[in-house]
Write a protein that holds these residues in place. Structure first.
Motif, short mmCIF file in Angstrom:
data_model
loop_
_atom_site.label_atom_id
_atom_site.label_comp_id
_atom_site.label_asym_id
_atom_site.label_seq_id
_atom_site.Cartn_x
_atom_site.Cartn_y
_atom_site.Cartn_z
N GLN A 200 0.85 -1.20 0.00
CA GLN A 200 0.00 0.00 0.00
C GLN A 200 0.88 1.24 0.00
N GLN A 201 0.68 2.13 -1.00
CA GLN A 201 1.48 3.34 -1.08
C GLN A 201 0.87 4.42 -0.18
N LEU B 69 9.07 0.74 3.44
CA LEU B 69 8.25 -0.39 2.98
C LEU B 69 8.94 -1.16 1.86
N LYS B 70 9.55 -0.44 0.94
CA LYS B 70 10.21 -1.11 -0.20
C LYS B 70 11.34 -1.99 0.32
N CYS B 71 12.17 -1.43 1.19
CA CYS B 71 13.30 -2.19 1.74
C CYS B 71 12.79 -3.41 2.50
N PHE B 72 11.80 -3.21 3.38
CA PHE B 72 11.28 -4.30 4.22
C PHE B 72 10.64 -5.39 3.36
N SER B 73 9.87 -4.96 2.34
CA SER B 73 9.20 -5.94 1.47
C SER B 73 10.21 -6.73 0.67
N ASP B 74 11.25 -6.05 0.17
CA ASP B 74 12.28 -6.76 -0.59
C ASP B 74 12.92 -7.84 0.27
N LYS B 75 13.12 -7.53 1.53
CA LYS B 75 13.83 -8.48 2.40
C LYS B 75 12.92 -9.58 2.94
N THR B 76 11.65 -9.27 3.18
CA THR B 76 10.80 -10.24 3.90
C THR B 76 9.62 -10.76 3.09
N LYS B 77 9.27 -10.08 2.02
CA LYS B 77 8.04 -10.39 1.25
C LYS B 77 6.80 -10.29 2.16
N SER B 78 6.85 -9.49 3.20
CA SER B 78 5.72 -9.38 4.13
C SER B 78 5.29 -7.93 4.36
N GLN C 153 2.51 -6.71 4.55
CA GLN C 153 1.30 -6.58 5.39
C GLN C 153 1.63 -6.32 6.86
N ASN C 154 2.90 -6.46 7.25
CA ASN C 154 3.27 -6.19 8.65
C ASN C 154 3.77 -4.76 8.87
N VAL C 155 3.56 -3.91 7.88
CA VAL C 155 3.99 -2.51 7.99
C VAL C 155 2.76 -1.61 7.83
N PHE C 156 2.59 -0.65 8.73
CA PHE C 156 1.39 0.19 8.73
C PHE C 156 1.78 1.66 8.66
N SER C 157 1.20 2.37 7.70
CA SER C 157 1.35 3.83 7.67
C SER C 157 0.16 4.43 8.42
N GLN C 158 0.24 5.72 8.68
CA GLN C 158 -0.86 6.37 9.41
C GLN C 158 -2.17 6.32 8.64
N THR C 159 -2.10 6.11 7.32
CA THR C 159 -3.35 6.08 6.54
C THR C 159 -3.91 4.67 6.41
N THR D 114 5.22 7.32 12.70
CA THR D 114 5.09 7.44 11.25
C THR D 114 4.83 6.06 10.64
N VAL D 115 5.48 5.07 11.21
CA VAL D 115 5.36 3.70 10.70
C VAL D 115 5.25 2.76 11.89
N ILE D 116 4.36 1.77 11.80
CA ILE D 116 4.33 0.68 12.79
C ILE D 116 4.73 -0.60 12.06
N ILE D 117 5.57 -1.39 12.69
CA ILE D 117 5.94 -2.69 12.13
C ILE D 117 5.55 -3.75 13.15
N THR D 118 4.89 -4.80 12.69
CA THR D 118 4.47 -5.88 13.60
C THR D 118 5.11 -7.19 13.14
N PRO D 119 6.39 -7.40 13.49
CA PRO D 119 7.11 -8.58 12.99
C PRO D 119 6.49 -9.89 13.46
#
Ligand code: FDA
Length: 507
Positions: free
Chosen positions: A1-2, A12-21, A23-29, A55-60
């Motif tokens: 989600q942009q 998000l791009k970095c985290f998704s590239d590394k984990t393919k997940s 959905q575990n990253v949340f922006s304020q929107t 600014t960002v929540i991550i739920t590993p």
């Protein structure tokens, strides 16, 4: 989600590239942002529309997610808050006045108990209630010496010390840590051997959030008897409370270490008269008849009778301490209930008492509490095992104290004026107690987080600012914590309002 936020998009791009997940990253929107954030806010003071939000929540969901979060967040240089159970009294795991990320570990909650070698692996995102339940499932004669509130998180509680109603018999939670896992500033997953004894020492009481992300701990279990006894006895100011509190100071920290008698002191209105109620709430690791005869000799002012006592299992006593009634009927699974998004408004402060308060000092304290009207005190006796552990065995230095004081004020409805009034009451009572408590430095318990004793703006004066609260929380151990911090996180990525600073660079 942009999202329109470029920092979020880069992360998000970095985290998704590394984990393919992603959905575990949340922006304020993100529509779930608010419920994820609020789930583990445990102080309603920090659950308002004006509270700063990450600014960002991550739920590993795995260690590799935690590593990726650290690696991807580091170049962005935002403040990186870590939350396990969210019980930080001043909300430091999920608020900041600077732009910040929040790593929420509530999904990393595995607990595995091994009765054969009397150990347990407890993940940072587990709650104490879950730990006690999992021990109970496997054994009725094992326990663990940690806090009395079942929703407290392992991550903050154990990295900050951890005590409960077996502190006199067994000491602190951190006295039972055998191993740990942490994600360091380079994203590496390290166990005790890999991190080395210095860093291991630091995360057993020095607060995890200055050094890395604690993933969990391997704990030694302790033996508990099949039958324990609990009781509660109260007295009022006009009918023996002053004498009871005065005498308690000699008995509570000195008596049989199987006995923990907490003293609650609360201003109340009784029969339309303002007074103070003193209540002893106790756990005895043994049978009722033994504690009744012990206290008839040592503490007649308490007037303990057999009918004040209830015998039960250790697990049931944990339910009783959580203010549950009919503990023999209750489903033990209540300790798996995380009670999400529930909290009242509150403030806590702490102190340590080294020498007994005089009787007239207790009387004047009661009068002050009546005058202020709302703030209560909790006296927690030390002694027993506590004095046998060296002050530098773990970062927690307050081993030779008679008792610890918690200042406690809660309220249900709030406004800025109401809040200011209650926060001020707590400060006034803390100031009133100056002559009775530890000095040079005045000590405080790290897990009773209190930003009033100093905060770190992380600027040029970071070391000086850190030394103020650091010495109060850690005494002489502060110096070793600073050296370890400087070695493992020289760039100060893991920082918060009360983190351990790095050594100042020599000019
Ligand atoms: P939270 O998630 O808010 O974290 C607290 C701090 O630890 C924050 O600075 C956070 O960044 C850091 N942290 C958390 N997880 C981390 C991780 N995995 N790695 C690195 N850093 C991490 N204490 C006690 O000793 N005995 C008791 O009986 C009680 N009882 C009690 C009851 C209630 C209702 C409350 C609100 C609090 C207590 N406490 C307590 C205090 C409690 O031990 C303290 O607030 C703990 O730090 C809470 O840990 P959480 O993980 O829940 O908090």
């Amino acid at each position: 989600q942009q999202s329109p936020n470029p920092v979020y998009n880069t992360f998000l791009k970095c985290f998704s590239d590394k984990t393919k997940s992603p959905q575990n990253v949340f922006s304020q929107t993100n529509p779930s942002f608010s419920s994820v954030l609020r789930a583990y806010i445990r102080n309603a003071r920090f659950n308002t529309s004006s509270t700063t939000k990450p600014t960002v929540i991550i739920t590993p969901r795995s260690y590799s997610h935690v590593s990726a979060a650290v690696i991807c967040a580091k170049p962005l240089n935002f403040v990186f808050k870590i939350r396990s159970g969210g019980h930080d009294y001043d909300g430091l795991s999920y608020i900041s006045d600077k732009p910040f990320f929040m790593l929420d570990l509530s999904h990393l909650r595995g607990v595995s108990v091994n009765i054969a070698d009397e150990t347990a692996w407890i993940s940072a995102g587990a709650t104490l209630g879950e730990v006690y339940y999992k021990i109970w499932e496997k054994s009725k004669i094992h326990g663990f010496p940690a806090g009395v509130c079942p929703t407290v998180g392992v991550g903050g509680h154990l990295s900050g010390g951890g005590y409960g109603n077996m502190v006199r018999k067994f000491g602190l939670s951190v006295d039972y840590i055998d191993d740990a896992k942490i994600v360091d500033v380079n994203g590496r997953v390290l166990d005790r051997k890999a991190m080395g004894e210095d860093l291991f020492w630091a995360i057993t009481g020095g607060g995890g959030g200055s050094y890395g992300v604690v993933l969990g701990y391997k704990m030694k279990l302790v033996p508990v008897p099949e039958t324990v006894t609990v009781f509660r006895v109260e007295q009022y100011m006009d009918s023996g409370a002053v004498d009871m509190v005065y005498k308690w100071q000699s008995v509570g920290p000195k008596t049989d270490r199987n006995l923990f008698m907490r003293m609650l002191i609360q201003p109340v209105t009784r029969k339309k008269v303002k007074t103070v109620r003193a209540t002893v709430v106790a756990l005895f690791l043994g049978e009722a008849k033994d504690v009744v005869s012990l206290l008839a000799k040592e503490f007649p002012e308490l007037g303990l009778k057999k009918e004040n006592c209830s015998e039960m299992t250790w697990f049931q006593s944990a339910l009783w301490w959580d203010n549950r009634v009919n503990v023999t009927q209750i489903d033990p699974k209540v300790f798996l209930d995380r009670n999400l998004d529930k909290s009242s408004f509150g403030k806590r402060k702490s102190d340590y008492v080294v020498t007994k308060m005089p009787r007239d000092g207790i009387e004047s304290l009661f009068k002050k509490m009546i005058e202020l009207g709302k703030v209560g005190l909790v006296f927690n006796p030390y002694g027993g095992k506590m004095v046998e552990v060296a002050e530098d065995a773990t970062p927690f230095p307050h081993r030779n104290m008679l008792f610890k004081i918690q200042y406690s004020v809660n309220w249900k409805e709030s406004s800025p004026e109401i809040e200011k009034g209650y926060l001020n009451q707590a400060k006034v009572l803390h100031s009133f107690m100056t002559r009775f408590v530890s000095k040079n430095p005045r000590s405080a318990y790290f897990n009773y987080r209190d930003v009033d004793i100093g905060v770190n703006d992380q600027g040029a004066k970071s070391y000086e600012e850190g030394e103020v609260y650091g010495r109060m929380y850690f005494g002489k151990n502060f110096d070793r914590l600073v050296k370890i911090k400087t070695a493992v996180d020289p760039g100060n990525f893991f920082r918060n309002e009360q983190s351990i600073p790095t050594l100042p660079i020599a000019k």
